[in-house]
Scaffold this motif. Sequence first.
Motif, PDB file in Angstrom:
ATOM      1  N   ARG A  91       0.849  -1.110   0.024  1.00 14.16           N
ATOM      2  CA  ARG A  91       0.240  -0.146  -0.019  1.00 14.16           C
ATOM      3  C   ARG A  91       0.866   1.237  -0.026  1.00 14.16           C
ATOM      4  N   VAL A 135       6.965  -0.528   7.011  1.00 15.35           N
ATOM      5  CA  VAL A 135       5.786  -0.828   7.712  1.00 15.35           C
ATOM      6  C   VAL A 135       6.678  -1.712   9.022  1.00 15.35           C
ATOM      7  N   HIS A 137       4.816  -3.238  11.857  1.00 14.48           N
ATOM      8  CA  HIS A 137       3.857  -4.290  12.045  1.00 14.48           C
ATOM      9  C   HIS A 137       3.347  -4.675  10.894  1.00 14.48           C
ATOM     10  N   THR A 139       0.822  -6.247   9.422  1.00 19.26           N
ATOM     11  CA  THR A 139      -0.531  -7.249   9.779  1.00 19.26           C
ATOM     12  C   THR A 139      -0.985  -8.158   8.901  1.00 19.26           C
ATOM     13  N   LYS A 190      -6.236   1.201  17.118  1.00 21.12           N
ATOM     14  CA  LYS A 190      -5.643   0.017  17.250  1.00 21.12           C
ATOM     15  C   LYS A 190      -5.090  -0.042  18.583  1.00 21.12           C
TER      16      LYS A 190
HETATM   17  C1  LIG Z   1      -4.676  -1.230   9.775  1.00 20.00           C
HETATM   18  C2  LIG Z   1      -3.642  -0.775   9.084  1.00 20.00           C
HETATM   19  C3  LIG Z   1      -3.412   0.368   8.371  1.00 20.00           C
HETATM   20  C4  LIG Z   1      -4.624   1.262   7.981  1.00 20.00           C
HETATM   21  O1  LIG Z   1      -5.801   0.693   7.979  1.00 20.00           O
HETATM   22  P1  LIG Z   1      -7.065   1.539   7.921  1.00 20.00           P
HETATM   23  O2  LIG Z   1      -8.269   0.674   7.557  1.00 20.00           O
HETATM   24  O3  LIG Z   1      -6.835   2.596   6.914  1.00 20.00           O
HETATM   25  O4  LIG Z   1      -7.275   2.204   9.194  1.00 20.00           O
HETATM   26  C5  LIG Z   1      -2.302   0.675   7.760  1.00 20.00           C
HETATM   27  N1  LIG Z   1      -1.227  -0.072   8.050  1.00 20.00           N
HETATM   28  C6  LIG Z   1      -1.104  -1.163   8.716  1.00 20.00           C
HETATM   29  C7  LIG Z   1      -0.032  -1.789   8.988  1.00 20.00           C
HETATM   30  C8  LIG Z   1      -2.391  -1.471   9.499  1.00 20.00           C
HETATM   31  O5  LIG Z   1      -2.195  -2.572  10.254  1.00 20.00           O
END
Ligand SMILES: *Cc1c(COP(=O)(O)O)cnc(C)c1O
Length: 370
Positions: A91, A135, A137, A139, A190
């Motif tokens: 992303r 990034v 962590h 996810t 989060k």
């Molecule tokens: C949750 C997350 C995001 C952002 O997600 P949103 O749905 O826009 O809140 C971005 N990066 C990571 C690593 C995430 O876990």
Amino acid sequence: MILLNPGPVTLSQRVRAALAQPDLCHREPEFGDLQQRLRTGLLGVYALDPACWSSVLLTGSGTAAVEAMLSSLVPPDVRLITLENGVYGERLTRIARAHRIDVTPVHVAWEQMPDLTALDDVLAGLEGPVAVAAVHHETTTGRLNDMAAVGAVCRQHGVNLLVDAVSSFGGEAIGFEDWPVAAVAATGNKCLHGVPGAAFVIARRQVLDLTPSPGRSLYLDLAGHARAQDAGGTAFTPGIPAFYALEEALAELAEQGGWPARHRRYRALAEQLRAALAAQGVMPYIPTDDASVVLRSYHLPPGLDYATLHDELKAAGFVIYAGQGGLAEILFRVSTMGAIEDGDMQRLIAAFERILADRTGSGQQSQEGT
Ligand SMILES: *Cc1c(COP(=O)(O)O)cnc(C)c1O
């Protein structure tokens, strides 16, 4: 319902109650005071010096903060290197491309760690100014990327780091001074245990001072927001209930012992579940030493598809999370963020044990270990 997805999280009663505070106009001094308490409180989570760091509040989800950071802090003449080992690393690249930033992704498969040799090679081969975005962590898999190692490579090349810490801020160690961090993007919903809608970027004041306003974006113009907020105001209409919730969530975090205590709590819950699942033959997708305490991913056991597991756990009061992309077929994810009590974890483990036993008992072919 207990949410075990990676945000939004299960709220504590006090954070839920904070949502219902009085109506507030964002052009009144009461809002300026709330905003200032939040900005100070966010720096306080990692004991950052307000003379060096600025926290800039945004109304939006975590991606808004990441997009504000990249679109504002990578000037037109700077090339961005992105580290990709999951959806969120990819992303970063998509955001950069949307803003016509010159971007070079350093890509590896989602189950792997970032390729630091490739990063080193790319940085050595480039002329002109460069920034690196990564990034913390990831996810997608629950991998905690080794940012100290990434940072060491960046430091060798005199390059600054832009960090997506959306799913680690408040739950994991962040080396603001040790990694060469220029800015970190995160969210209130989060590890901080607030609600969606309040996001933020913490940036070095030196970096913000050199950032043009507006840059590529108007709504996500970080330097513009910083200047408006430093003057006690706000550029646009903020999501005030989310700000209220974040203030209460920050107070709760501080009372509970700050991020290190939250980290220990997440670890205890994650390890309890890991051990219980291992006893049933359900194994982690990535090595535990490489995993965050915030979220863990597990192989779906043979004979149990995600939809069945999800629906049965939901009937028991728990929402888990699917894998993304190609991982949807092979894993499931469980986050331990949010107001999760010991009793919740015991009920979750009991539900898993029952579902896994039913699957074996109902004549489905159980092939654990093969
Ligand atoms: C949750 C997350 C995001 C952002 O997600 P949103 O749905 O826009 O809140 C971005 N990066 C990571 C690593 C995430 O876990």
